[in-house]
Write a protein that holds these residues in place. Structure first.
Motif, PDB file in Angstrom:
ATOM      1  N   ALA A 196     -38.026 -63.070  48.270  1.00 58.22           N
ATOM      2  CA  ALA A 196     -37.426 -62.562  46.915  1.00 58.22           C
ATOM      3  C   ALA A 196     -36.757 -61.370  46.941  1.00 58.22           C
ATOM      4  O   ALA A 196     -36.426 -61.151  47.257  1.00 58.22           O
ATOM      5  N   VAL A 197     -35.864 -61.306  45.571  1.00 62.51           N
ATOM      6  CA  VAL A 197     -34.057 -61.147  44.634  1.00 62.51           C
ATOM      7  C   VAL A 197     -34.817 -60.611  43.574  1.00 62.51           C
ATOM      8  O   VAL A 197     -34.900 -60.774  42.569  1.00 62.51           O
ATOM      9  N   PRO A 198     -35.194 -58.502  43.639  1.00 59.27           N
ATOM     10  CA  PRO A 198     -35.293 -58.693  42.470  1.00 59.27           C
ATOM     11  C   PRO A 198     -34.416 -58.139  41.678  1.00 59.27           C
ATOM     12  O   PRO A 198     -33.493 -57.411  42.208  1.00 59.27           O
ATOM     13  N   LEU A 199     -34.420 -58.483  39.766  1.00 57.04           N
ATOM     14  CA  LEU A 199     -33.137 -57.857  39.381  1.00 57.04           C
ATOM     15  C   LEU A 199     -34.111 -57.494  37.974  1.00 57.04           C
ATOM     16  O   LEU A 199     -34.925 -57.659  37.793  1.00 57.04           O
ATOM     17  N   ARG A 200     -32.846 -57.154  37.219  1.00 58.78           N
ATOM     18  CA  ARG A 200     -32.572 -56.692  36.195  1.00 58.78           C
ATOM     19  C   ARG A 200     -31.958 -57.001  35.502  1.00 58.78           C
ATOM     20  O   ARG A 200     -30.599 -57.188  35.610  1.00 58.78           O
ATOM     21  N   LYS A 201     -32.216 -57.178  34.090  1.00 63.03           N
ATOM     22  CA  LYS A 201     -31.720 -57.952  32.705  1.00 63.03           C
ATOM     23  C   LYS A 201     -30.975 -56.963  32.509  1.00 63.03           C
ATOM     24  O   LYS A 201     -31.691 -55.960  31.709  1.00 63.03           O
ATOM     25  N   ALA A 202     -29.411 -56.628  31.867  1.00 66.01           N
ATOM     26  CA  ALA A 202     -29.540 -55.818  30.513  1.00 66.01           C
ATOM     27  C   ALA A 202     -28.111 -56.533  29.377  1.00 66.01           C
ATOM     28  O   ALA A 202     -27.759 -57.190  29.881  1.00 66.01           O
ATOM     29  N   GLN A 203     -28.271 -56.493  28.418  1.00 69.64           N
ATOM     30  CA  GLN A 203     -28.104 -56.502  27.320  1.00 69.64           C
ATOM     31  C   GLN A 203     -27.226 -55.472  26.272  1.00 69.64           C
ATOM     32  O   GLN A 203     -28.031 -54.805  25.930  1.00 69.64           O
ATOM     33  N   VAL A 204     -26.051 -55.532  26.019  1.00 68.54           N
ATOM     34  CA  VAL A 204     -25.657 -54.847  25.425  1.00 68.54           C
ATOM     35  C   VAL A 204     -26.052 -55.122  23.616  1.00 68.54           C
ATOM     36  O   VAL A 204     -26.361 -56.489  23.200  1.00 68.54           O
ATOM     37  N   ARG A 205     -27.142 -53.673  22.876  1.00 72.18           N
ATOM     38  CA  ARG A 205     -27.373 -53.982  21.669  1.00 72.18           C
ATOM     39  C   ARG A 205     -25.755 -53.874  20.617  1.00 72.18           C
ATOM     40  O   ARG A 205     -25.361 -52.621  20.385  1.00 72.18           O
ATOM     41  N   GLU A 206     -25.515 -55.333  21.020  1.00 70.89           N
ATOM     42  CA  GLU A 206     -24.448 -54.631  19.502  1.00 70.89           C
ATOM     43  C   GLU A 206     -24.325 -54.066  18.289  1.00 70.89           C
ATOM     44  O   GLU A 206     -23.278 -52.902  17.780  1.00 70.89           O
ATOM     45  N   GLU A 207     -25.229 -53.662  17.502  1.00 68.40           N
ATOM     46  CA  GLU A 207     -25.256 -54.232  16.369  1.00 68.40           C
ATOM     47  C   GLU A 207     -25.693 -51.659  15.777  1.00 68.40           C
ATOM     48  O   GLU A 207     -25.431 -51.285  15.157  1.00 68.40           O
ATOM     49  N   VAL A 208     -25.912 -52.098  17.485  1.00 61.81           N
ATOM     50  CA  VAL A 208     -26.007 -50.108  17.450  1.00 61.81           C
ATOM     51  C   VAL A 208     -25.238 -49.362  18.323  1.00 61.81           C
ATOM     52  O   VAL A 208     -25.498 -48.538  18.777  1.00 61.81           O
ATOM     53  N   SER A 209     -24.073 -50.445  19.061  1.00 65.92           N
ATOM     54  CA  SER A 209     -23.800 -49.457  20.043  1.00 65.92           C
ATOM     55  C   SER A 209     -21.807 -49.820  18.840  1.00 65.92           C
ATOM     56  O   SER A 209     -21.685 -49.812  17.997  1.00 65.92           O
ATOM     57  N   SER A 210     -21.434 -48.829  19.755  1.00 63.73           N
ATOM     58  CA  SER A 210     -19.805 -48.283  18.918  1.00 63.73           C
ATOM     59  C   SER A 210     -18.772 -47.895  20.039  1.00 63.73           C
ATOM     60  O   SER A 210     -18.862 -47.573  20.884  1.00 63.73           O
ATOM     61  N   LEU A 211     -17.585 -47.922  19.272  1.00 64.56           N
ATOM     62  CA  LEU A 211     -16.369 -46.793  20.111  1.00 64.56           C
ATOM     63  C   LEU A 211     -16.170 -46.776  19.030  1.00 64.56           C
ATOM     64  O   LEU A 211     -15.248 -47.063  17.949  1.00 64.56           O
ATOM     65  N   VAL A 212     -15.172 -44.959  18.903  1.00 60.19           N
ATOM     66  CA  VAL A 212     -14.310 -44.494  17.951  1.00 60.19           C
ATOM     67  C   VAL A 212     -13.410 -43.881  18.489  1.00 60.19           C
ATOM     68  O   VAL A 212     -13.876 -43.563  19.634  1.00 60.19           O
ATOM     69  N   MET A 213     -12.484 -44.158  18.192  1.00 60.60           N
ATOM     70  CA  MET A 213     -10.957 -43.392  18.907  1.00 60.60           C
ATOM     71  C   MET A 213     -10.780 -42.261  17.017  1.00 60.60           C
ATOM     72  O   MET A 213     -10.992 -42.470  16.152  1.00 60.60           O
ATOM     73  N   ILE A 214     -10.181 -41.041  18.788  1.00 57.65           N
ATOM     74  CA  ILE A 214      -9.664 -39.853  17.628  1.00 57.65           C
ATOM     75  C   ILE A 214      -8.393 -39.437  18.327  1.00 57.65           C
ATOM     76  O   ILE A 214      -8.004 -39.225  19.303  1.00 57.65           O
ATOM     77  N   ARG A 215      -8.209 -39.234  16.789  1.00 58.16           N
ATOM     78  CA  ARG A 215      -6.616 -39.075  17.385  1.00 58.16           C
ATOM     79  C   ARG A 215      -6.091 -37.323  16.515  1.00 58.16           C
ATOM     80  O   ARG A 215      -6.050 -38.103  14.647  1.00 58.16           O
ATOM     81  N   ASN A 216      -5.479 -36.870  16.394  1.00 57.87           N
ATOM     82  CA  ASN A 216      -5.219 -35.281  15.400  1.00 57.87           C
ATOM     83  C   ASN A 216      -6.776 -35.108  14.957  1.00 57.87           C
ATOM     84  O   ASN A 216      -6.560 -34.639  13.335  1.00 57.87           O
ATOM     85  N   GLY A 217      -7.596 -35.352  15.323  1.00 53.81           N
ATOM     86  CA  GLY A 217      -8.897 -34.950  15.120  1.00 53.81           C
ATOM     87  C   GLY A 217      -9.653 -36.062  13.506  1.00 53.81           C
ATOM     88  O   GLY A 217     -10.586 -35.776  12.551  1.00 53.81           O
ATOM     89  N   GLN A 218      -8.828 -37.098  13.719  1.00 59.64           N
ATOM     90  CA  GLN A 218      -9.229 -38.013  13.040  1.00 59.64           C
ATOM     91  C   GLN A 218      -9.744 -39.011  13.537  1.00 59.64           C
ATOM     92  O   GLN A 218      -9.368 -39.444  15.071  1.00 59.64           O
ATOM     93  N   ALA A 219     -10.091 -39.511  12.897  1.00 60.22           N
ATOM     94  CA  ALA A 219     -11.772 -41.101  13.614  1.00 60.22           C
ATOM     95  C   ALA A 219     -11.433 -41.989  12.761  1.00 60.22           C
ATOM     96  O   ALA A 219     -11.776 -42.278  11.691  1.00 60.22           O
ATOM     97  N   LYS A 220     -10.912 -43.192  13.933  1.00 64.33           N
ATOM     98  CA  LYS A 220     -11.308 -44.322  13.455  1.00 64.33           C
ATOM     99  C   LYS A 220     -12.085 -45.303  14.225  1.00 64.33           C
ATOM    100  O   LYS A 220     -12.047 -45.736  15.344  1.00 64.33           O
TER     101      LYS A 220
END
Length: 569
Positions: free
Chosen positions: A104-128
């Protein structure tokens, strides 16, 4: 595709009527291979290989995805073959005197929830805020359902630390508490196998140096690595195996964000940086280590849906050795039994849609060849001195999971495993006239490979497609990680006619690999497949018979990194 339905009766009939053909003659009269092994090698049955493949690649197995009825049918088939050959169950079971063929090989499945995940770039105090799927993708965090971090970004070239090769992107920068950004891949100046390994170990290196996240992007010329090219794959669930405590392996939860950026987005990171994107690209192409801070920070949030309780299964058969002392050492054959299951047919012009990924070449072929190899070993007048394990592993398509689990949790003492032979997509679409024995340059197994090749009558060639990083891409590498010398043989490029074997290989990868067209309607060369059996049989046999176990070459890259004296494997 309408693959011919294969009944159990047909399989048995073909196996019974298979011709006992001689596929290869000894290259020289004086061979290092004992006479009884030579005789057995000549009894390989091409029709038996075909029969195994036709069953495993049949539509009724629905692509052999782990956890499905189709995979269970494949597992039952392999288990039955082991029983028929007289192999013993290779997995000890508490309270059972006989054990089982199933690990037996026990496994864990992981799926990113795109709709509630985010990436924000910040430069000179300005967020994009960046757009998921267009600007970036996130990898799931197996350690926690919600992972958040805000930190400055530093550029670390390829993100590679290989001082033994005279290269270290981290040599002159502190990344503690920072997000590292780097190109995919590794310096082109590295030897092929070391380059493949270094390119795969970025997260481990970053985590060890205290980084809190990692962002990767491709060089402009590396079209295969772009997020645009890998969008469907980037949106799929990811799996890892868990240990007895429920801890997920081969993950680095301290990296709170793992992101990949599109090309145009990656270029934005270098605005106002000490080097421009093009200057960094040129330095990377020249193999120059580099690192400097980028004038930007990121705020990242990754929400991951985690599912436990999934179980894969490896099928393990044991042929006990005949030597009173050496029988407690093991040569392990491995091939992956799983494939991709059912996926949508992406051919817009298909006259007859096909969604079943039969996985005939990938990797019913490897399993079939190893099953015929097992028959040859079982038919020897006397069993080899060392014991032999055959393992049909699960989850290779999910990231070498079944083999990594077995190599990390072997059913015999790990220190007693002396060698591994892997077979995965050996490529027998033309006569087998030369081979590429991946791994042979790293250990003393090279001698067995050369002796087997001489007997079978094939030449040994160099890797014709080093850019494909083949050495890192199949189950043998799970054993290399545990310090076990391993061999992975694929066909070379010589066809015996005006066809270019390398072009055939690359064209197949571009048009058929991981599609429903990898079925039994392909022009397989069954005599070439039989030669692969002979090679597998003879290399394993010679390794099992030798007075001494294989050893890594002195100062070998992988032997030094993972060998028996290396801690923390």
């Amino acid at each position: 595709m309408c693959a011919r339905s294969t009944t159990t009766f047909l399989i048995i009939s073909i196996l019974q009527l298979a011709q006992q053909v001689v596929v290869a003659q000894p290259g020289q009269a004086r061979s290092p291979i004992p006479t009884e092994a030579q005789k057995v090698a000549k009894n390989v049955r091409p029709k038996a290989i075909e029969a195994h493949m036709r069953y495993l690649a049949d539509d009724k197995l629905a692509g052999r995805k782990p956890g499905t009825p189709g995979y269970e049918l494949a597992a039952q088939y392999v288990e039955k073959q082991f029983q028929t050959l007289g192999f013993k169950p290779g997995v000890a079971t508490p309270g059972s005197p006989t054990g089982t063929f199933r690990q037996a090989v026990p496994l864990r499945k992981a799926q990113v929830r795109e709709e509630v995940s985010s990436l924000v770039m910040i430069r000179n105090g300005q967020a994009k805020a960046l757009t998921y799927g267009k600007n970036f993708f996130l990898s799931p965090n197996f350690g926690r359902p919600i992972s958040e971090v805000t930190a400055p970004v530093v550029f670390v070239g390829f993100g590679v630390s290989a001082p033994e090769l005279g290269y270290d992107d981290y040599a002159k920068i502190d990344v503690q508490g920072k997000i590292v950004a780097c190109f995919n891949g590794a310096p082109a100046t590295f030897p092929s196998n070391q380059r493949a390994y270094s390119g795969s170990a970025k997260a481990e290196v970053a985590a060890a140096r205290g980084a809190v996240g990692m962002i990767t992007f491709s060089l402009p010329t590396d079209v295969r690595a772009r997020i645009e090219s890998n969008a469907p794959r980037n949106r799929q669930a990811t799996y890892r195996w868990t240990d007895a405590r429920g801890q997920v392996q081969r993950t680095f939860p301290q990296l709170a964000v793992l992101a990949s950026l599109g090309d145009s987005t990656a270029r934005l990171l270098f605005d106002s940086a000490p080097k421009s994107f093009d200057e960094a690209r040129k330095a990377a192409n020249l193999g120059q280590a580099q690192a400097f801070p980028l004038m930007v920070s990121f705020r990242a949030k990754t929400q991951t849906e985690l599912t436990d309780g999934l179980i894969g299964e490896n099928i393990v058969g044991l042929l006990p050795g005949s030597d009173p002392k050496l029988k407690d050492e093991y040569v392990v054959y491995v091939s992956h039994l799983d494939h991709l299951g059912i996926t949508p047919d992406r051919r817009p012009d298909a006259a007859k849609p096909d969604s079943i990924n039969n996985g005939a070449h990938d990797n019913a072929s490897g399993v079939a060849i190893n099953l015929e190899t097992a028959r040859l070993l079982a038919s020897l007048p006397k069993a080899p001195r060392r014991s032999i394990l055959f393992v049909a592993v699960t989850g290779e398509e999910m990231g070498l999971l079944g083999s990594d689990y077995f190599a990390s949790n072997p059913t015999v003492p790990r220190a007693s495993i002396v060698a591994n032979l892997c077979l995965d997509m050996p490529f027998f679409f033309h006569p087998l006239l030369d081979i590429v024995p991946y791994g042979s340059e790293h250990s003393s197994m090279k001698g067995a490979v050369e002796a087997a090749a001489q007997f079978v009558g094939v030449q040994i060639a160099k890797d014709p497609i080093p850019e494909q990083s083949v050495f890192m891409r199949s189950d043998h590498f799970s054993f290399v990680r545990q310090g076990i010398p391993a061999i992975y043989i694929k066909s070379g490029s010589t066809t015996g006619d005006d066809r270019d074997g390398t072009k055939l290989n690359l064209d197949w990868r571009a048009t058929t690999y991981h599609t429903p067209q990898d079925d039994m309607n392909q022009p397989f060369d069954w005599n070439a497949a039989a030669r692969h059996v002979q090679l597998q049989f003879l290399i394993g046999y010679l390794t099992a018979q030798a007075d001494t176990r294989p050893v890594w070459n002195a100062n070998d890259f992988f032997g030094t990194k993972f060998g028996p004296l290396t801690k923390g494997r």
